[in-house]
Design a protein around this motif. Structure first.
Motif, PDB file in Angstrom:
ATOM      1  N   PRO A 196       4.906  -5.325   2.901  1.00  0.00           N
ATOM      2  CA  PRO A 196       5.581  -4.057   2.597  1.00  0.00           C
ATOM      3  C   PRO A 196       5.946  -3.905   1.126  1.00  0.00           C
ATOM      4  CG  PRO A 196       6.427  -4.971   4.645  1.00  0.00           C
ATOM      5  CD  PRO A 196       5.561  -6.026   4.028  1.00  0.00           C
ATOM      6  N   ALA A 197       6.261  -4.996   0.442  1.00  0.00           N
ATOM      7  CA  ALA A 197       6.617  -4.909  -0.977  1.00  0.00           C
ATOM      8  C   ALA A 197       5.418  -4.467  -1.808  1.00  0.00           C
ATOM      9  CB  ALA A 197       7.147  -6.251  -1.472  1.00  0.00           C
ATOM     10  N   LEU A 198       4.224  -4.938  -1.459  1.00  0.00           N
ATOM     11  CA  LEU A 198       3.032  -4.490  -2.173  1.00  0.00           C
ATOM     12  C   LEU A 198       2.774  -3.011  -1.909  1.00  0.00           C
ATOM     13  CD1 LEU A 198       2.599  -7.702  -2.077  1.00  0.00           C
ATOM     14  CD2 LEU A 198       0.188  -7.145  -2.382  1.00  0.00           C
ATOM     15  N   GLY A 199       3.056  -2.586  -0.673  1.00  0.00           N
ATOM     16  CA  GLY A 199       2.917  -1.171  -0.365  1.00  0.00           C
ATOM     17  C   GLY A 199       3.929  -0.319  -1.120  1.00  0.00           C
ATOM     18  N   GLU A 200       5.157  -0.769  -1.162  1.00  0.00           N
ATOM     19  CA  GLU A 200       6.204  -0.031  -1.865  1.00  0.00           C
ATOM     20  C   GLU A 200       5.890   0.081  -3.353  1.00  0.00           C
ATOM     21  OE1 GLU A 200      11.072  -0.197  -2.561  1.00  0.00           O
ATOM     22  OE2 GLU A 200      10.099  -1.603  -1.193  1.00  0.00           O
ATOM     23  N   ALA A 201       5.249  -0.946  -3.906  1.00  0.00           N
ATOM     24  CA  ALA A 201       4.877  -0.909  -5.324  1.00  0.00           C
ATOM     25  C   ALA A 201       3.683  -0.007  -5.589  1.00  0.00           C
ATOM     26  CB  ALA A 201       4.569  -2.330  -5.806  1.00  0.00           C
ATOM     27  N   GLY A 202       3.013   0.442  -4.529  1.00  0.00           N
ATOM     28  CA  GLY A 202       1.869   1.337  -4.686  1.00  0.00           C
ATOM     29  C   GLY A 202       0.550   0.641  -4.898  1.00  0.00           C
ATOM     30  N   LEU A 203       0.478  -0.668  -4.637  1.00  0.00           N
ATOM     31  CA  LEU A 203      -0.699  -1.454  -4.976  1.00  0.00           C
ATOM     32  C   LEU A 203      -1.774  -1.453  -3.895  1.00  0.00           C
ATOM     33  CD1 LEU A 203       1.152  -4.503  -6.559  1.00  0.00           C
ATOM     34  CD2 LEU A 203      -0.163  -2.757  -7.779  1.00  0.00           C
ATOM     35  N   LEU A 204      -1.483  -0.909  -2.715  1.00  0.00           N
ATOM     36  CA  LEU A 204      -2.433  -0.952  -1.608  1.00  0.00           C
ATOM     37  C   LEU A 204      -3.235   0.349  -1.574  1.00  0.00           C
ATOM     38  CD1 LEU A 204      -0.184  -2.626   1.113  1.00  0.00           C
ATOM     39  CD2 LEU A 204      -1.715  -3.687  -0.560  1.00  0.00           C
ATOM     40  N   GLY A 205      -4.539   0.227  -1.759  1.00  0.00           N
ATOM     41  CA  GLY A 205      -5.381   1.414  -1.844  1.00  0.00           C
ATOM     42  C   GLY A 205      -5.024   2.280  -3.034  1.00  0.00           C
ATOM     43  N   MET A 206      -4.577   1.661  -4.112  1.00  0.00           N
ATOM     44  CA  MET A 206      -4.010   2.412  -5.234  1.00  0.00           C
ATOM     45  C   MET A 206      -5.041   3.287  -5.937  1.00  0.00           C
ATOM     46  SD  MET A 206      -3.472  -0.687  -8.004  1.00  0.00           S
ATOM     47  CE  MET A 206      -3.331   0.369  -9.442  1.00  0.00           C
ATOM     48  N   HIS A 207      -6.333   2.968  -5.791  1.00  0.00           N
ATOM     49  CA  HIS A 207      -7.381   3.746  -6.445  1.00  0.00           C
ATOM     50  C   HIS A 207      -7.784   4.988  -5.642  1.00  0.00           C
ATOM     51  CE1 HIS A 207      -9.289   1.210  -3.489  1.00  0.00           C
ATOM     52  NE2 HIS A 207     -10.416   1.892  -3.599  1.00  0.00           N
ATOM     53  N   LEU A 208      -7.224   5.156  -4.437  1.00  0.00           N
ATOM     54  CA  LEU A 208      -7.550   6.292  -3.581  1.00  0.00           C
ATOM     55  C   LEU A 208      -6.568   7.427  -3.817  1.00  0.00           C
ATOM     56  CD1 LEU A 208      -8.247   4.287  -0.304  1.00  0.00           C
ATOM     57  CD2 LEU A 208      -9.939   5.136  -1.953  1.00  0.00           C
ATOM     58  N   ASN A 209      -6.979   8.628  -3.447  1.00  0.00           N
ATOM     59  CA  ASN A 209      -6.155   9.821  -3.649  1.00  0.00           C
ATOM     60  C   ASN A 209      -5.640  10.344  -2.320  1.00  0.00           C
ATOM     61  OD1 ASN A 209      -6.450  10.314  -6.593  1.00  0.00           O
ATOM     62  ND2 ASN A 209      -8.608  10.497  -6.075  1.00  0.00           N
ATOM     63  N   GLY A 210      -4.374  10.780  -2.326  1.00  0.00           N
ATOM     64  CA  GLY A 210      -3.793  11.403  -1.145  1.00  0.00           C
ATOM     65  C   GLY A 210      -3.435  10.407  -0.070  1.00  0.00           C
ATOM     66  N   GLN A 252      -7.532  -4.947   2.081  1.00  0.00           N
ATOM     67  CA  GLN A 252      -6.775  -3.790   2.554  1.00  0.00           C
ATOM     68  C   GLN A 252      -7.265  -2.497   1.887  1.00  0.00           C
ATOM     69  OE1 GLN A 252      -4.445  -3.786   4.923  1.00  0.00           O
ATOM     70  NE2 GLN A 252      -2.706  -2.491   4.428  1.00  0.00           N
ATOM     71  N   GLY A 253      -7.369  -2.520   0.545  1.00  0.00           N
ATOM     72  CA  GLY A 253      -7.641  -1.288  -0.188  1.00  0.00           C
ATOM     73  C   GLY A 253      -9.105  -1.014  -0.432  1.00  0.00           C
ATOM     74  N   SER A 254      -9.825  -1.997  -0.986  1.00  0.00           N
ATOM     75  CA  SER A 254     -11.221  -1.768  -1.366  1.00  0.00           C
ATOM     76  C   SER A 254     -12.154  -1.751  -0.171  1.00  0.00           C
ATOM     77  CB  SER A 254     -11.683  -2.852  -2.346  1.00  0.00           C
ATOM     78  OG  SER A 254     -11.008  -2.734  -3.577  1.00  0.00           O
ATOM     79  N   LEU A 255     -11.814  -2.463   0.890  1.00  0.00           N
ATOM     80  CA  LEU A 255     -12.695  -2.530   2.049  1.00  0.00           C
ATOM     81  C   LEU A 255     -12.218  -1.607   3.171  1.00  0.00           C
ATOM     82  CD1 LEU A 255     -13.530  -6.345   2.095  1.00  0.00           C
ATOM     83  CD2 LEU A 255     -14.876  -4.465   1.175  1.00  0.00           C
ATOM     84  N   ALA A 256     -11.128  -1.962   3.831  1.00  0.00           N
ATOM     85  CA  ALA A 256     -10.717  -1.188   5.006  1.00  0.00           C
ATOM     86  C   ALA A 256     -10.350   0.253   4.645  1.00  0.00           C
ATOM     87  CB  ALA A 256      -9.544  -1.884   5.700  1.00  0.00           C
TER      88      ALA A 256
END
Length: 388
Positions: A54-68, A100-104
């Motif tokens: 959750p901390a990585l999510g709160e920091a915005g780092l999960l799927g950060m290159h995606l929009n919306g 999490q971000g680049s694949l799924a």
């Protein structure tokens, strides 16, 4: 460990756009304050701290290159800089961010329906859910076209049977992006991991990536409705699109591991005395450090070039192969040289070098081995296919 010595010689941070420097700072702070304090113990215990997600999510780092859908919409260069800072602490956590971000998440964002995006992307971006990417199989990691996992129509449903191996996060995931052969070629499916017939077991005995989870998956008559299919993913273009996103993060991340090993070696060269003087005063040691710095500089500049190309929409798969092949290979060499400079102490967990060396060997294997990327580049140069 201070990187002041590197900064004096090679000011890569000054080359980053302002946005990328902000994301770099976010990732560096989180990696230093949240991940680093327990990383050696976690590696020894083979422990993945899911409570950090959750901390990585709160920091915005999960799927950060995606929009919306709750994603940060950051630039590719910003994402790369974040990967570098996370892998400077440990490759296992950069792998989590990539899976999490680049694949799924990329699979869902690129090939999914609006309903699928609304259902999963906000949860995955926030770290309230975990995704995995089930492509590799026990007998065909480098040949996804030969996959044996099959999905067949049964009325309005699909029934999936097969096995997958080395699937990151599968044992803790809420949804799996499963790739399977169908009568219409390779297709992707979103499979909730609590589906009857789906099972995932962490692979034991790993000597690398011990702070993350890689799994064997069994799919035994797993039934999903047709709306679980990713409608815009047809053939191998679907998984390869996602793999290219992951390779981009690897090209940056490997330089983070290399930077840490170089910093440790420089500090050790200054402070360890042999024959009445610091070993850093010896010509052979300075020559080794200079070679390590050169390869780090070249790799970091290559990653930055890839980021600029990606942000301009001009990055090609062959260029990604250059980045993945070169940067992981050179990071391994830098880690090996650092281990030599540290002598016997480099074998202990007092220093992170052996951990990075082991992890980088795993990074070298996934998302395309050295040999696969060499063949990709050979085909690009000659126009001749040497696969098979």
């Amino acid at each position: 460990m201070s990187d002041d010595a590197l900064a004096r010689v090679f000011k890569i941070d000054d080359l980053l756009p302002d946005e990328a420097r902000r994301w770099q700072s976010v990732a560096r702070t989180l990696a230093r304050d949240l991940l680093a304090p327990t990383i050696e113990d976690d590696f020894e215990a083979q422990r993945f701290r899911a409570e950090h997600i959750p901390a990585l999510g709160e920091a915005g780092l999960l799927g950060m290159h995606l929009n919306g859908y709750g994603c940060a919409g950051a630039s590719a260069t910003s994402y790369g800089a974040a990967c570098l800072e996370i892998e400077a602490v440990d490759s296992g956590w950069r792998t989590f961010v990539s899976v999490q971000g680049s694949l799924a998440m990329t699979a869902i964002a690129t090939f999914g329906t609006e309903q699928q995006k609304q259902r999963w992307l906000p949860e995955l971006a926030a770290g309230r859910a975990v995704g995995c990417f089930a492509l590799t199989e026990p007998a065909g990691g480098s040949d996804p076209a030969a996959m044996t996992t099959v999905a067949r129509r049964d009325g309005s449903d699909w029934v999936i049977d097969g096995r997958k191996r080395w699937i990151g996060l599968a044992a803790v995931a809420d949804v799996a992006v499963v790739w399977a052969q169908t009568d219409d070629g390779v297709r992707g499916f979103l499979v909730p991991t609590d589906s009857p017939g789906f099972s995932a077991q962490a692979i034991p005995g790993k000597r690398a990536m011990r702070t993350s989870i890689q799994c064997d998956i069994e799919l035994d008559g797993v039934r999903v409705p047709d709306d679980a299919r990713l409608p815009d993913a047809r053939g191998l273009r679907g998984p390869f699109t996602c793999l290219n996103e992951a390779r981009f993060g690897i090209a940056w991340g490997a330089m983070g591991a290399a930077r840490t090993c170089l910093e440790v070696a420089v500090e050790r060269a200054r402070t360890r005395e042999v024959f009445g003087a610091p070993i850093g005063a010896r010509q052979l040691i300075q020559s080794q450090l200079a070679d390590m710095l050169l390869e780090y500089e070249k790799g970091a500049l290559l990653a930055l070039h890839l980021g600029r190309l990606r942000d301009a929409g001009a990055l090609t798969p062959a260029q990604l192969s250059v980045g993945k092949l070169n940067n992981v290979r050179e990071a391994i060499r830098i880690a090996g040289a650092a281990r030599s400079i540290l002598a016997g102490d480099g074998l202990t967990d007092e220093f992170p070098v052996m951990r990075h060396m082991a992890n980088l060997e795993a990074v070298r294997t996934y998302e395309g081995t050295d040999e696969i990327h060499a063949l990709i580049l050979g085909r690009e140069l000659t126009g001749l296919d040497a696969f098979g």
